[in-house]
Design an enzyme around this catalytic site. Structure first.
Site, PDB file in Angstrom:
ATOM      1  N   GLU A 328       0.839  -1.189   0.000  1.00  0.00           N
ATOM      2  CA  GLU A 328       0.000   0.000   0.000  1.00  0.00           C
ATOM      3  C   GLU A 328       0.880   1.247   0.000  1.00  0.00           C
ATOM      4  OE1 GLU A 328      -4.173  -1.116   2.255  1.00  0.00           O
ATOM      5  OE2 GLU A 328      -2.576  -0.214   3.456  1.00  0.00           O
ATOM      6  N   CYS A 329       0.647   2.139  -0.935  1.00  0.00           N
ATOM      7  CA  CYS A 329       1.324   3.437  -0.996  1.00  0.00           C
ATOM      8  C   CYS A 329       2.846   3.265  -0.918  1.00  0.00           C
ATOM      9  CB  CYS A 329       0.793   4.364   0.094  1.00  0.00           C
ATOM     10  SG  CYS A 329       1.132   6.114  -0.220  1.00  0.00           S
TER      11      CYS A 329
END
Length: 437
Positions: A328-329
């Site tokens: 994520e990210c």
């Protein structure tokens, strides 16, 4: 039966977090069991809440969560004496198009839970106008009740008196007034506060904030203004927090720390086991795990070290040959080919995806995201609708792999950050909050 208050303000940067931490610690020091919540999609503040109270803080989000899930999460305060829910941005700030149960505004949760508001007002450069601001917030939405205000950063005794008199004329209680105090300033960086776990002095800062607020705020009056709410703990239906596997290898250190607490709790409640490892310590995922998850964080601040940690990179590459890996990210960027830091230095990442990102020319990406999966990712099937939030400053240089999802912002507009999939590896720029039912 817990007393409950929402701490909000007209805007960001007024002092909500500092006051929340100070009150939480001050009441804890007096023997009360204090439970904090964070309203909105913030993965940094809950760690500070936990440092102040000794209890886990979770997010309540009206855009991403159904009402019954929010009420169930709030019911975890059943054994507390006091609930302090810290708002995000300004009191009524949210998106224009409602989500599952609201726009994401702090006022949504205050109204939904019937929790009164403690407003933080900064009257810098103002006097009587500060009362007009407070009165406007009080009267803007009838179902939202303001209990009173705490003034922050007052310039002098005369300044405080002018503002207090105006608020009294408006019928608004003032619980205290705080002069400027540099000793309780929390350090910040580009995504908000420097994380609690990175600050060895955080407990001392919170303790000093509690002492300072105790000196200037009527703690008894604040406590008496809180609503008495009776709650019974219950499960959170409709949140759809599905573990990505039975045994989850979770990257966890200063570069990978942006995880919503309710996600980890949901995984464990579903019977999953979480095994942490530190890429910064050159560790790889436990080989007994059946999935690896790299959350967001600050890999851009540690890109050189991550690039040099060959044991971590080899172990993750080997793991991804046979088992799912999701990022994520910041975790997504580390799964890519290269990451260019703010100084223009290009660092090789794990090369599990073709993604290339750069911080050399920063541009903010911020907002809620609704993704419909075009390909599966750990824990979620094709067609699943995932609600999350994106906040970063990186730029995509190249994104050659198969798009993971069709991703829209809160207005329904399609955005280019689709996420990626290659083999067993997937990644997204948004942080998952919940799956739609």
């Amino acid at each position: 039966m817990a007393r409950s208050l929402v701490i909000s303000a007209p805007a960001s940067g007024i002092g909500k977090t500092t006051l929340t931490l100070a009150l939480a610690r001050a009441y804890r020091d007096r023997g009360l069991k204090v439970k904090c919540f964070k309203i909105g999609p913030d993965y940094i503040d809950p760690a500070f809440h936990a440092a102040a109270t000794g209890r886990t803080s979770v997010n309540l989000d009206s855009w991403a969560m159904p009402r019954e899930a929010i009420e169930a999460l709030a019911s975890r305060s059943a054994d507390a004496d006091l609930v302090l829910a810290e708002g995000s941005m300004g009191l009524f700030d949210g998106v224009t198009a409602p989500g599952v149960s609201g726009t994401g505004a702090t006022a949504d949760i205050a109204e939904m839970m019937s929790w009164p508001l403690l407003l933080v007002i900064d009257p810098s450069g103002q006097a009587q106008t500060a009362a007009a601001v407070a009165a406007g917030l009080r009267d803007f939405r009838a179902a939202v009740r303001v209990a009173g205000v705490v003034l922050n950063r007052v310039a002098s005794a005369r300044h405080e008196d002018l503002v207090r008199r105006a608020l009294a004329d408006a019928g608004i209680a003032v619980f205290g007034a705080l002069p400027r105090h540099a000793a309780i300033t929390l350090p910040t960086r580009h995504l908000g506060l420097v994380q609690a776990e990175e600050q060895v002095e955080v407990d001392g800062v919170i303790a000093e904030a509690a002492r300072f607020v105790t000196e200037h705020v009527d703690l008894h009056a604040v406590l008496q203004s809180a609503a008495c709410v009776s709650t019974t703990p219950r499960a959170a239906p409709g949140l759809n927090v599905k573990p990505p596997g039975q045994r989850i290898a979770l990257a966890r250190d200063a570069a990978f720390s942006f995880v919503y607490p309710h996600m980890l709790e949901g995984w464990r409640a579903a019977g999953a086991e979480i095994m942490t490892f530190s890429p910064l310590a050159d560790q790889g995922p436990d080989d007994s795990a059946d999935v690896c998850w790299l959350p967001g964080g600050y890999p851009e601040l540690h890109a050189g070290r991550l690039a040099a940690n060959s044991r971590f990179r080899r172990a993750l590459q080997s793991f991804a040959e046979t088992r799912p890996v999701h990022g994520e990210c910041g975790g997504y960027m580390v799964l890519g080919t290269t990451l260019t830091d703010a100084n223009g230095a290009r660092h090789e990442m794990t090369r599990l995806l073709g993604l290339e990102t750069s911080f050399a020319q920063r541009r903010m990406h911020l907002g809620y995201r609704l993704a419909e999966l075009a390909l599966p990712m750990p824990g979620h099937r094709v067609g699943a609708r995932l609600r999350g939030h994106e906040f970063h400053y990186s730029t995509i240089v190249s994104q050659p792999d198969a798009p993971l999802a069709v991703v829209r912002d809160a207005t329904g507009a399609v955005i280019t950050e689709t996420g990626s999939r290659r083999g067993y590896t997937t990644g997204t720029f948004f942080h998952l909050i919940a799956e739609d039912r």
